[in-house]
Design an enzyme around this catalytic site. Structure first.
Site, PDB file in Angstrom:
ATOM      1  N   HIS A  16       0.876  -1.182   0.000  1.00 45.81           N
ATOM      2  CA  HIS A  16       0.000   0.000   0.000  1.00 45.81           C
ATOM      3  C   HIS A  16       0.903   1.218   0.000  1.00 45.81           C
ATOM      4  O   HIS A  16       1.673   1.404   0.958  1.00 45.81           O
ATOM      5  CB  HIS A  16      -0.893  -0.004   1.242  1.00 45.81           C
ATOM      6  CG  HIS A  16      -1.778  -1.203   1.336  1.00 45.81           C
ATOM      7  ND1 HIS A  16      -3.115  -1.158   1.024  1.00 45.81           N
ATOM      8  CD2 HIS A  16      -1.513  -2.500   1.679  1.00 45.81           C
ATOM      9  CE1 HIS A  16      -3.640  -2.369   1.192  1.00 45.81           C
ATOM     10  NE2 HIS A  16      -2.681  -3.206   1.586  1.00 45.81           N
ATOM     11  N   HIS A 194      -8.763  -7.677  -0.789  1.00 44.02           N
ATOM     12  CA  HIS A 194      -8.326  -8.228   0.497  1.00 44.02           C
ATOM     13  C   HIS A 194      -9.433  -9.149   1.033  1.00 44.02           C
ATOM     14  O   HIS A 194     -10.576  -8.723   1.172  1.00 44.02           O
ATOM     15  CB  HIS A 194      -8.096  -7.125   1.520  1.00 44.02           C
ATOM     16  CG  HIS A 194      -6.803  -6.400   1.364  1.00 44.02           C
ATOM     17  ND1 HIS A 194      -6.482  -5.698   0.248  1.00 44.02           N
ATOM     18  CD2 HIS A 194      -5.739  -6.279   2.208  1.00 44.02           C
ATOM     19  CE1 HIS A 194      -5.270  -5.163   0.409  1.00 44.02           C
ATOM     20  NE2 HIS A 194      -4.801  -5.492   1.582  1.00 44.02           N
ATOM     21  N   GLU A 197      -7.857 -12.514   5.404  1.00 47.44           N
ATOM     22  CA  GLU A 197      -6.747 -12.034   6.234  1.00 47.44           C
ATOM     23  C   GLU A 197      -7.235 -12.035   7.688  1.00 47.44           C
ATOM     24  O   GLU A 197      -6.774 -12.832   8.492  1.00 47.44           O
ATOM     25  CB  GLU A 197      -6.335 -10.610   5.800  1.00 47.44           C
ATOM     26  CG  GLU A 197      -5.218 -10.009   6.668  1.00 47.44           C
ATOM     27  CD  GLU A 197      -5.011  -8.498   6.438  1.00 47.44           C
ATOM     28  OE1 GLU A 197      -5.902  -7.830   5.892  1.00 47.44           O
ATOM     29  OE2 GLU A 197      -3.945  -8.001   6.857  1.00 47.44           O
TER      30      GLU A 197
HETATM   31  N1  ADE Z   1      -4.699  -1.305   4.266  1.00 45.28           N
HETATM   32  C1  ADE Z   1      -3.384  -1.254   4.425  1.00 45.28           C
HETATM   33  N2  ADE Z   1      -2.895  -2.433   4.817  1.00 45.28           N
HETATM   34  C2  ADE Z   1      -3.944  -3.270   4.926  1.00 45.28           C
HETATM   35  C3  ADE Z   1      -4.092  -4.620   5.276  1.00 45.28           C
HETATM   36  N3  ADE Z   1      -3.056  -5.393   5.622  1.00 45.28           N
HETATM   37  N4  ADE Z   1      -5.333  -5.139   5.277  1.00 45.28           N
HETATM   38  C4  ADE Z   1      -6.383  -4.377   4.953  1.00 45.28           C
HETATM   39  N5  ADE Z   1      -6.293  -3.107   4.605  1.00 45.28           N
HETATM   40  C5  ADE Z   1      -5.087  -2.546   4.590  1.00 45.28           C
HETATM   41 ZN    ZN Z   2      -2.764  -5.173   2.241  1.00 48.27          ZN
END
Ligand code: ADE
Ligand code: ZN
Length: 332
Positions: A16, A194, A197
Site C-alpha cells: 500500500h 483483500h 486475512e
Molecule cells: N490497508 C493497508 N494495509 C492493509 C491490510 N493489511 N489489510 C487491509 N487493509 C489494509
Molecule cells: Zn494489504
C-alpha cells in the site's frame, strides 16, 4: 544463501503506497507541509505505534494525513521503488488510495501524475518497473467505492493496471461491492481484493463468488477449508501472501503456525509481499529471506515464487514475457 536471495530478481504485488512511508519521511513531509502528526503515532524509538488491526488502520490514516500534493506522492513512490530496487525487486505493483489523497485535499489527477513521475524517475535511475492498482476502502462503503472506480475508469493511464480494495474486512459484504467491481471489469481492469486475512475462508468464497478477481490479497485463512483450496487451484486464483504482516498483526502466532507451506504444497499460485513495510518492520527482500529460513525454502523455491508472482501480475504481456525471461535466466 542470503547473498543468493539478495541477487534473485523479485516481484512485489501487494504493498500500500501510503503504507510504505517510513516514519522519518512522514515527519519530514509533515514538517514541510506544516501538518502536525499525532505524537501517539510514534514509539520512543521512532517507529509507528499501533497494537491491533483496527489501531493499525487508524495509524495508517494518520501517516497518510501528512500528504498535501502530487509532489509528495511522487517522493513516496520514488522512495519506495528505490528501496525495492536495492533488494533486486524488478517489478512492483502498489495499491494507491484516492480516498486518502482526497482526505488530504489532493485531486485524483495530481495524485496520479505525481506517482507516474515517481515511477518514471525510479525506472530511469534503478531500472525497476512500477505499476499502479487503484483501491477503494471497504469500510467507506460501496457508494464511495463506486466513486473511486468511476474516477479510475474515466481517467485511464497505462501505468494503472488494476483495481482492488483494502480496509476493514468486517465492514459491509463483498456482494455489496459487486457493482463496483463490475465497472472495473467492464473497462478491462484486472482485479484483486483483500479477503481471508482477518476473516475466515467464507470471506474468500465471497470474493471468488461475487467479484471478478484473479487474485486475493492475503487469502491465507483459505487453508482452513480444503474445498476452497481445491477451488483456488482449479480457478488459478493467486494469493498475495504477506507473512511478516500476518505475524505483526497476530493473524498467526508464529512462523511455525503460518500456512504458507501448506498452501504451496497444494500448488496454489502465491507471491511474497511486504504489505505496509515500516509498520510491520519488513521489506520484500526480508520476506524472501525470512521465508527461506522459517519455511525451509531453497533458492529454487524462491525463484518459483518470483515466477508465479510475475505470471499473476497485471503487467501487459510484453513486460510479463520480458521479466519472466529475466527471472528464468537467474542461475542459482
Ligand atoms: N490497508 C493497508 N494495509 C492493509 C491490510 N493489511 N489489510 C487491509 N487493509 C489494509
Ligand atoms: Zn494489504
Amino acid at each position: 544463501m542470503q547473498e543468493l536471495i539478495q541477487k534473485l530478481p523479485k516481484i512485489e504485488l501487494h504493498s500500500h503506497l501510503e503504507g510504505t512511508i517510513k516514519p522519518d519521511v512522514a515527519q519530514e513531509i509533515a514538517r514541510r507541509n506544516s501538518v502536525s502528526l499525532d505524537k501517539d503515532l510514534f514509539l520512543n524509538d521512532g517507529s509507528y505505534a499501533w497494537h491491533d488491526f483496527a489501531d493499525f488502520l487508524t495509524a495508517y490514516d494518520s501517516v497518510s494525513s501528512c500528504l498535501r500534493s502530487g509532489k509528495d506522492y511522487k517522493d513516496i513512490t520514488y522512495e519506495y521503488l528505490k528501496e525495492c530496487a536495492k533488494e533486486n525487486v524488478i517489478y512492483a505493483e502498489t495499491f494507491i488510495s484516492p480516498d486518502h489523497a482526497s482526505e488530504c485535499g489532493i485531486p485524483y489527477d495530481d495524485m496520479i501524475s505525481g506517482i507516474v513521475s515517481g515511477i518514471d524517475d525510479a525506472e530511469r535511475d534503478f531500472g525497476i518497473i512500477g505499476r499502479i492498482i487503484v483501491t477503494c476502502v471497504r469500510h467507506l462503503g460501496p457508494k464511495q467505492g463506486l466513486n473511486v472506480v468511476q474516477t479510475m475508469v474515466n481517467n485511464p493511464h497505462p501505468y494503472i493496471v488494476g483495481f482492488g480494495m483494502g480496509g476493514d474486512e468486517n465492514a459491509f459484504t463483498l456482494e455489496e461491492f459487486a457493482p463496483v467491481y463490475k465497472v472495473a471489469e467492464e473497462a478491462g481492469y484486472e482485479c484483486t481484493v483483500h479477503a481471508g486475512e482477518i476473516c475466515g475462508p467464507e470471506s474468500v468464497w465471497d470474493a471468488i463468488n461475487y467479484l471478478p478477481v484473479s487474485r486475493i490479497g492475503h487469502g491465507v485463512n483459505s487453508f482452513k477449508d480444503e474445498k476452497l483450496m481445491n477451488e483456488l487451484l482449479k480457478r488459478n486464483i493467486h494469493l498475495e501472501i504477506c507473512p511478516g504482516s500476518n505475524l505483526a498483526l497476530s493473524i498467526f502466532p508464529s512462523w511455525d503456525a503460518h500456512p504458507l507451506p501448506e498452501i504451496m504444497n497444494k500448488s496454489i499460485s502465491i507471491s511474497l509481499n511486504s504489505d505496509d513495510p515500516p509498520f510491520f518492520n519488513t521489506t520484500v527482500g526480508q520476506e524472501y529471506q525470512n521465508s527461506a529460513k522459517n519455511f525451509n525454502l531453497d533458492i529454487e523455491d524462491l525463484k518459483k515464487i518470483s515466477l508465479m508472482a510475475m505470471r499473476a501480475s497485471f503487467a501487459n504481456s510484453k513486460i510479463k514475457t520480458l521479466l519472466i525471461e529475466k527471472i528464468q535466466k537467474f542461475k542459482s
